[in-house]
Scaffold this active site. Structure first.
Site, mmCIF file in Angstrom:
data_model
loop_
_atom_site.group_PDB
_atom_site.id
_atom_site.type_symbol
_atom_site.label_atom_id
_atom_site.label_comp_id
_atom_site.label_asym_id
_atom_site.label_seq_id
_atom_site.Cartn_x
_atom_site.Cartn_y
_atom_site.Cartn_z
ATOM 1 N N CYS A 357 73.167 -24.712 94.801
ATOM 2 C CA CYS A 357 72.118 -25.058 95.769
ATOM 3 C C CYS A 357 72.460 -26.201 96.728
ATOM 4 O O CYS A 357 72.233 -26.080 97.934
ATOM 5 C CB CYS A 357 70.795 -25.361 95.066
ATOM 6 S SG CYS A 357 70.696 -25.047 93.324
ATOM 7 N N ARG A 386 79.377 -25.619 83.438
ATOM 8 C CA ARG A 386 78.435 -26.519 82.780
ATOM 9 C C ARG A 386 78.893 -26.827 81.367
ATOM 10 O O ARG A 386 79.421 -25.955 80.670
ATOM 11 C CB ARG A 386 77.040 -25.895 82.736
ATOM 12 C CG ARG A 386 76.492 -25.684 84.123
ATOM 13 C CD ARG A 386 75.094 -25.162 84.115
ATOM 14 N NE ARG A 386 74.712 -24.813 85.473
ATOM 15 C CZ ARG A 386 73.725 -24.016 85.783
ATOM 16 N NH1 ARG A 386 73.013 -23.461 84.828
ATOM 17 N NH2 ARG A 386 73.433 -23.757 87.037
ATOM 18 N N GLN A 404 77.106 -17.142 89.250
ATOM 19 C CA GLN A 404 75.694 -16.893 89.568
ATOM 20 C C GLN A 404 75.589 -15.919 90.741
ATOM 21 O O GLN A 404 76.312 -16.056 91.718
ATOM 22 C CB GLN A 404 74.996 -18.194 89.957
ATOM 23 C CG GLN A 404 75.024 -19.267 88.890
ATOM 24 C CD GLN A 404 74.454 -20.582 89.401
ATOM 25 O OE1 GLN A 404 74.453 -20.846 90.603
ATOM 26 N NE2 GLN A 404 73.967 -21.408 88.504
ATOM 27 N N ASP A 406 73.729 -15.798 93.280
ATOM 28 C CA ASP A 406 72.848 -16.805 93.837
ATOM 29 C C ASP A 406 72.424 -16.462 95.256
ATOM 30 O O ASP A 406 73.213 -15.905 96.013
ATOM 31 C CB ASP A 406 73.636 -18.114 93.868
ATOM 32 C CG ASP A 406 72.821 -19.302 93.442
ATOM 33 O OD1 ASP A 406 71.616 -19.158 93.290
ATOM 34 O OD2 ASP A 406 73.421 -20.373 93.270
ATOM 35 N N HIS A 408 69.774 -18.271 98.525
ATOM 36 C CA HIS A 408 68.738 -19.190 98.986
ATOM 37 C C HIS A 408 68.199 -18.692 100.316
ATOM 38 O O HIS A 408 68.955 -18.215 101.158
ATOM 39 C CB HIS A 408 69.294 -20.602 99.144
ATOM 40 C CG HIS A 408 69.682 -21.224 97.842
ATOM 41 N ND1 HIS A 408 70.976 -21.282 97.394
ATOM 42 C CD2 HIS A 408 68.925 -21.775 96.870
ATOM 43 C CE1 HIS A 408 71.007 -21.861 96.210
ATOM 44 N NE2 HIS A 408 69.776 -22.165 95.866
ATOM 45 N N LYS A 488 57.016 -20.506 90.585
ATOM 46 C CA LYS A 488 58.104 -19.545 90.424
ATOM 47 C C LYS A 488 57.609 -18.257 89.792
ATOM 48 O O LYS A 488 56.546 -18.197 89.170
ATOM 49 C CB LYS A 488 59.218 -20.130 89.555
ATOM 50 C CG LYS A 488 58.760 -20.483 88.144
ATOM 51 C CD LYS A 488 59.906 -20.991 87.288
ATOM 52 C CE LYS A 488 59.432 -21.315 85.870
ATOM 53 N NZ LYS A 488 60.544 -21.631 84.959
#
Length: 673
Positions: A357, A386, A404, A406, A408, A488
């Site tokens: 992000c 991670r 991910q 991902d 946005h 969410k």
């Protein structure tokens, strides 16, 4: 931003720009999948048939804690009864915590060292902490059954903090003192099993122990767990148990567990040579073997094609960045325990990225945007890293390095509802392609601690709710369960044996745009903050791959199978013919291989079936002379004989449409004697 949630599910989000090359086959595949559009029900066309069990009882739809409040109470009370039973059987046991979980409950116990007088020497000796065994579990279950039979009432009591502390000191439960100190609200609530036993607890519970179904509760296993998850603290013993409304549900659950063992992606990954985790190279890091890489490539190609068709730009971002980026985003302050240690580069600290992000935020900020530029939709298959304790790692489901899927979206408030509907449409299209068409959906609203104005929260929550209603999807509301930065939607998929998996998520974010000072110029010429939407469909490619393996028991659909067609030559004289067919298939994008072994035909067929190859073709002199292939389907048996061109054309069509091949070829009629 979403780090805490992603620590649990390893789902995530992204951003990007610049289209990535995607195969024509993937583009065609998406175009066909796009026809599976929104529906008022959860029953949709299945793009392929998943592997089914021989006993359909395992696919029974079992209740969950979310949709059956009585089951949740039953499990919670069962945990208390088990703790009481443990302390009846083993007087030295100290209790800690015992929550309900998806399929039952667990309770953690501490067994200290004890002393006893040696009968031979008369001296006091130290006895090591007890290690619970299967025999101990049987003894504990018998004690539980007695408690249940006595039908003790479950009584709630409210006391002051000081009163609770005094009672805990009287019974010598040090872990309960720590739990008491972590409770910030008052009064303190206790739950009693008659006057026999009590625990700090907020509830809920059944009315009495007699309400618990003895024959639907089963103690399963013992595992180690550190107190508070801290490796420097005491090692506890955790008893796992399952509990259901009745013995029928317990039986169905046990069958599901047995089926799940057969489908374990770790075992199938090794058996089918899909991937490995090389401990010598580091735990939680996935090595993709050629066959697994082929499947993954097809998954990713389809994902890319779907996003490009839906107006996303695809981007790439670095694997590391200056630590200041993570300080700006807030990740370093809040989630540094889940991040790998920093590295020094020319006197500055760099961080290997734990999420994508912040990268997309700095890309957005690279130039001043106009309201006319919005919405911006950026997608990225971004690999992140991670720190996970070695004891929490689990195959592909929990790893230290993962990709991910991902994306946005940066948009205006008035665009939010339409963008959320589009995300849900895309989620449905993509998941249905893989055979997932039954969902459990949760809308989570503003928590007690949050950022952003009342107005923006209300508008965003309303947009999410209206988007779900426009989809015609049923959903539950988790009041106060949203992230601190926005409301969410979470979506769980149901697999072939009835298990649910958290995958997709859509989250509004009012925090990062503020932290990174993201702006756009409004129609009035003012500088305003955009709304940022995080969303993921798979969550992570690795985890979704593991779910997919278990869903289809390694029996991948034709379009995903690493080998779609295997040619089985019965004589060396036809090998050149087989290689020619293989070359033709390759030109059409069909994954075809030739069995180069010297085994007899029966063994070749058995090998192909064990490796889950969807289609095989026996090739002999007759097939070479006629330019045909005798095709056998793993799922349907013999399909007959096909001209090579016809077979490859049909295979190509089926793969593009995510269909299994069912067309029948020519069959020879047996002469009557």
């Amino acid at each position: 931003v979403m780090f805490a949630l992603l620590q649990r599910t390893q789902a995530a989000f992204t951003g990007g720009q610049g289209q990535v090359g995607v195969s024509k086959a993937a583009q065609l595949a998406f175009a066909r999948a796009a026809n599976v559009r929104k529906s008022q029900t959860f029953s949709r066309l299945r793009p392929f048939s998943v592997a089914t069990t021989e006993n359909t009882e395992v696919a029974i739809e079992l209740p969950t804690n979310e949709n059956d409040e009585e089951l949740l109470k039953l499990r919670h009370t069962s945990a208390h009864v088990m703790a009481m039973a443990v302390q009846q059987v083993f007087k030295e046991a100290q209790v800690t915590i015992g929550p309900w979980i998806d399929n039952g409950f667990y309770y953690d116990f501490y067994f200290p060292e004890t002393t006893a007088i040696n009968e031979e020497t008369g001296e006091e000796e130290t006895i090591p902490p007890r290690k619970l065994t299967d025999a101990d579990l049987k003894q504990i279950k018998k004690a539980m059954d007695k408690i249940i039979s006595k039908d003790y009432p479950i009584v709630r009591e409210e006391v002051s903090r000081e009163e609770a502390r005094q009672r805990i000191l009287e019974i010598g439960e040090p872990f309960k003192l720590e739990i008491l100190d972590s409770i910030k609200t008052e009064p303190i609530t206790l739950y009693h099993i008659a006057d026999q036993w009590w625990d700090l607890c907020a509830g809920p519970h059944v009315e009495s122990t007699g309400k618990l179904p003895k024959k639907a509760i089963q103690l399963q296993s013992v595992a180690g767990a550190y107190w508070r998850g801290d490796e420097k603290r005491e090692m506890l013993q955790r008893i796992y148990a399952t509990a259901w409304n009745n013995p029928v549900e317990l039986k169905a659950y046990k069958k599901r567990v047995e089926e799940a063992k057969k489908r374990d992606h770790r075992l199938l990954g090794k058996k089918l040579d899909l991937f490995s985790i090389q401990e010598d190279a580091g735990g939680g890091l996935v090595f993709w073997h050629p066959k697994g890489s082929t499947i993954r490539r097809n998954i990713e190609d389809f994902w890319k094609a779907a996003h490009i068709e839906n107006g996303y730009d695809l981007v790439y971002t670095p694997h590391i960045a200056n630590l200041d980026l993570w300080k700006t985003s807030g990740h370093f302050d809040f989630y540094k325990d889940g991040m790998f240690d920093q590295m020094e580069v020319e006197g500055e600290e760099y961080q290997i990225k734990p999420m994508n992000c912040p990268f997309h935020c700095v890309m957005y900020k690279d130039e001043l945007r106009s309201y006319r530029d919005l919405p911006l939709r950026w997608g990225e298959l971004g690999t992140v890293y991670r720190y996970e304790r070695s004891g929490t790692l689990h195959g592909l489901m929990r790893v230290r390095g993962f990709t991910q899927d991902d994306a946005h979206i940066f948009c205006l408030t008035e665009q939010l509802q339409d963008e959320i509907v589009s995300v849900l449409d895309l989620t449905e299209q993509i998941l249905s392609r893989f055979g997932f068409d039954k969902y459990e959906i949760m809308l989570s609203t503003r928590p007690e601690k949050s950022v952003g104005s009342d107005q923006i929260w209300d508008e965003a929550t309303t947009a999410l709710e209206k988007a779900l209603k426009r989809k015609g999807w049923e959903y539950s509301i988790d009041e106060g369960g949203g992230a601190f930065y926005g409301p969410k939607i979470d979506l769980k998929i149901r697999d072939a044996i009835g298990r649910t998996w958290q995958c997709s998520t859509v989250q509004c974010d009012f925090n990062l745009p503020d932290r990174f000072e993201l702006e756009y110029v409004s129609a009035e010429g003012k500088r305003e903050r955009p709304i940022m939407v995080h969303r993921a469909i798979f969550g992570s490619v690795e985890r979704f791959f593991g779910i997919l393996v278990e869903n289809c028991a390694g029996d991948f659909p034709l379009w995903l199978a690493p080998t779609q067609l295997r040619l089985l030559p019965v004589t060396d004289a036809v090998m050149d013919f087989c290689y020619d067919v293989q070359a033709q298939a390759k030109k059409l994008g069909i994954r075809c291989e030739v069995d180069r072994g010297s085994e007899r035909l029966a063994k070749q067929i058995r090998n192909a079936e064990q490796q889950r190859v969807p289609l095989m073709a026996v090739v002999g002199m007759k097939e070479m002379e006629e330019g045909s292939l005798a095709v056998r389907s793993r799922k349907l048996g013999d399909l007959g004989s096909f001209a090579i061109g016809d077979l490859l054309s049909e295979l190509s069509r089926c793969a593009d449409a995510a269909e299994e091949m069912t067309m029948m070829g020519k069959t020879e009629e047996k002469e009557e004697s």
